[in-house]
Design a protein around this motif. Structure first.
Motif, PDB file in Angstrom:
ATOM      1  N   ALA A  45       0.827  -1.209   0.000  1.00  0.00           N
ATOM      2  CA  ALA A  45       0.000   0.000   0.000  1.00  0.00           C
ATOM      3  C   ALA A  45       0.860   1.257   0.000  1.00  0.00           C
ATOM      4  O   ALA A  45       0.581   2.220  -0.726  1.00  0.00           O
ATOM      5  N   PHE A  46       1.931   1.279   0.835  1.00  0.00           N
ATOM      6  CA  PHE A  46       2.833   2.429   0.840  1.00  0.00           C
ATOM      7  C   PHE A  46       3.562   2.566  -0.499  1.00  0.00           C
ATOM      8  O   PHE A  46       3.797   3.680  -0.985  1.00  0.00           O
ATOM      9  N   LYS A  47       3.922   1.439  -1.079  1.00  0.00           N
ATOM     10  CA  LYS A  47       4.638   1.469  -2.345  1.00  0.00           C
ATOM     11  C   LYS A  47       3.775   2.040  -3.458  1.00  0.00           C
ATOM     12  O   LYS A  47       4.270   2.767  -4.343  1.00  0.00           O
ATOM     13  N   GLU A  48       2.489   1.747  -3.425  1.00  0.00           N
ATOM     14  CA  GLU A  48       1.581   2.206  -4.471  1.00  0.00           C
ATOM     15  C   GLU A  48       0.849   3.493  -4.085  1.00  0.00           C
ATOM     16  O   GLU A  48      -0.087   3.904  -4.791  1.00  0.00           O
ATOM     17  N   PHE A  49       1.240   4.111  -2.954  1.00  0.00           N
ATOM     18  CA  PHE A  49       0.544   5.308  -2.485  1.00  0.00           C
ATOM     19  C   PHE A  49       0.626   6.444  -3.492  1.00  0.00           C
ATOM     20  O   PHE A  49      -0.373   7.121  -3.786  1.00  0.00           O
ATOM     21  N   GLY A  50       1.824   6.697  -4.037  1.00  0.00           N
ATOM     22  CA  GLY A  50       2.003   7.807  -4.975  1.00  0.00           C
ATOM     23  C   GLY A  50       1.144   7.637  -6.218  1.00  0.00           C
ATOM     24  O   GLY A  50       0.477   8.577  -6.672  1.00  0.00           O
ATOM     25  N   GLY A  51       1.155   6.423  -6.788  1.00  0.00           N
ATOM     26  CA  GLY A  51       0.357   6.180  -7.988  1.00  0.00           C
ATOM     27  C   GLY A  51      -1.122   6.323  -7.732  1.00  0.00           C
ATOM     28  O   GLY A  51      -1.862   6.913  -8.542  1.00  0.00           O
ATOM     29  N   ARG A  52      -1.579   5.792  -6.588  1.00  0.00           N
ATOM     30  CA  ARG A  52      -2.999   5.903  -6.279  1.00  0.00           C
ATOM     31  C   ARG A  52      -3.405   7.355  -5.982  1.00  0.00           C
ATOM     32  O   ARG A  52      -4.509   7.770  -6.329  1.00  0.00           O
ATOM     33  N   LEU A  53      -2.485   8.114  -5.337  1.00  0.00           N
ATOM     34  CA  LEU A  53      -2.782   9.520  -5.079  1.00  0.00           C
ATOM     35  C   LEU A  53      -2.915  10.294  -6.376  1.00  0.00           C
ATOM     36  O   LEU A  53      -3.841  11.105  -6.547  1.00  0.00           O
ATOM     37  N   SER A  54      -2.009  10.068  -7.302  1.00  0.00           N
ATOM     38  CA  SER A  54      -2.088  10.766  -8.592  1.00  0.00           C
ATOM     39  C   SER A  54      -3.353  10.373  -9.343  1.00  0.00           C
ATOM     40  O   SER A  54      -4.003  11.218  -9.973  1.00  0.00           O
ATOM     41  N   ASN A  55      -3.734   9.075  -9.270  1.00  0.00           N
ATOM     42  CA  ASN A  55      -4.980   8.657  -9.923  1.00  0.00           C
ATOM     43  C   ASN A  55      -6.197   9.310  -9.261  1.00  0.00           C
ATOM     44  O   ASN A  55      -7.155   9.701  -9.938  1.00  0.00           O
ATOM     45  N   GLY A  56      -6.146   9.442  -7.910  1.00  0.00           N
ATOM     46  CA  GLY A  56      -7.250  10.100  -7.217  1.00  0.00           C
ATOM     47  C   GLY A  56      -7.383  11.558  -7.593  1.00  0.00           C
ATOM     48  O   GLY A  56      -8.493  12.069  -7.806  1.00  0.00           O
ATOM     49  N   VAL A  57      -6.223  12.260  -7.677  1.00  0.00           N
ATOM     50  CA  VAL A  57      -6.250  13.668  -8.080  1.00  0.00           C
ATOM     51  C   VAL A  57      -6.775  13.799  -9.506  1.00  0.00           C
ATOM     52  O   VAL A  57      -7.567  14.703  -9.830  1.00  0.00           O
ATOM     53  N   ALA A  58      -6.346  12.899 -10.381  1.00  0.00           N
ATOM     54  CA  ALA A  58      -6.820  12.939 -11.766  1.00  0.00           C
ATOM     55  C   ALA A  58      -8.326  12.706 -11.833  1.00  0.00           C
ATOM     56  O   ALA A  58      -9.036  13.385 -12.589  1.00  0.00           O
ATOM     57  N   ASP A  59      -8.828  11.767 -11.025  1.00  0.00           N
ATOM     58  CA  ASP A  59     -10.278  11.539 -11.004  1.00  0.00           C
ATOM     59  C   ASP A  59     -11.030  12.757 -10.480  1.00  0.00           C
ATOM     60  O   ASP A  59     -12.108  13.105 -10.980  1.00  0.00           O
TER      61      ASP A  59
END
Length: 270
Positions: free
Chosen positions: A222-236
């Motif tokens: 989860a920590f490793k994928e935090f940045g990618g998921r955050l960017s996807n959330g901002v994009a959404d």
């Protein structure tokens, strides 16, 4: 009284153990009989229709420490095999997020039971399937095409042997014979592929793990994928604002018009 009660409890335990053992034996016997019946049906079907191409799929759940070992064992077995003509077509092992492996190979039908038994050893079979594809029409059509091309080539050879042919006719015949020979080679290669597909079975084995590696492993992922998921959330969120902005403006305009009409009607009423 206590002794009688103890004897009665022991008798009940004995009955339960016997019944559970009988049920386990019955289930095991039913599984053996069912497997034997399926094998007999498959053998009868192979003998009845020799143009069926079989595919076998097996999924096995293993402990994380055993998965890579079993994967390497299958690769080594296929590489060393000479009896069943085992051929490795594709192999894949993933050890990053979730450990899993996939092996796809080709083998003669006689070697399929031993391969599946080796793959399922020390693990739990989660799914197992066998399917057959009828290649009879494709093989018959290919045979007809080969016969037609062979007859056409023979007629061309007969025509090319006539002494009355001029240079232009010989050149045309040579070009047509070269084209027919190329078509013959393609058709022969297709026939070999179809016959090999019928003579040998395709086996796909998927290895999965029982559970995740450790308690902390999903947290690390989860920590490793935090940045990618955050960017996807901002994009959404940006996309949502882009979709909602025109509707918000339209809604404000409607509210403004309704409010103006309501004020004018209220003034007229006064």
């Amino acid at each position: 009284m206590n002794n009688l009660r103890s004897l009665f409890l022991l008798f009940l335990v004995f009955l339960v153990s016997c019944s559970s053992r009988d049920s386990d034996d019955s289930a095991m016997m039913a599984e053996i009989v069912g497997s034997a019946a399926m094998k007999a049906a498959e053998i009868n079907q192979r003998q009845r229709d020799r143009y069926l191409a079989y595919k076998h799929h097996l999924s096995v759940a293993l402990p994380p420490a055993q998965l890579e070992k079993k994967y390497n064992q299958i690769l080594a077995w296929c590489s060393a095999d000479e009896r069943y003509r085992c051929t490795m077509l594709q192999s894949e092992l993933q050890t990053d997020n979730y450990v899993n492996a996939r092996v796809e190979l080709r083998i003669v039908p006689e070697g399929v039971p031993q391969l599946l038994e080796l793959a399922s050893g020390a693990g739990e079979v989660t799914s197992k399937a066998t399917s057959a594809e009828d290649l009879g029409d494709a093989i018959v059509d290919n045979q007809k095409r080969l016969e037609m091309l062979n007859n056409y080539r023979d007629r061309l050879e007969t025509l090319s042997g006539k002494p009355s042919n001029d240079v232009d006719a010989l050149i045309k015949l040579a070009g047509e014979m070269a084209k027919v020979q190329s078509d013959l080679e393609l058709a022969s290669g297709e026939r070999q592929r179809l016959l090999q597909r019928v003579e040998m079975d395709l086996v796909t084995i998927n290895f999965i793990v029982y559970t995740q590696r450790s308690f902390l492993y999903p947290i690390k992922v989860a920590f490793k994928e935090f940045g990618g998921r955050l960017s996807n959330g901002v994009a959404d969120a940006v996309s949502a604002v882009a979709y909602l902005l025109p509707w918000s403006l339209l809604l404000l305009m409607i509210v403004f018009i309704v409010r103006a009409i309501w004020r004018r009607a209220r003034r007229a009423g006064k």
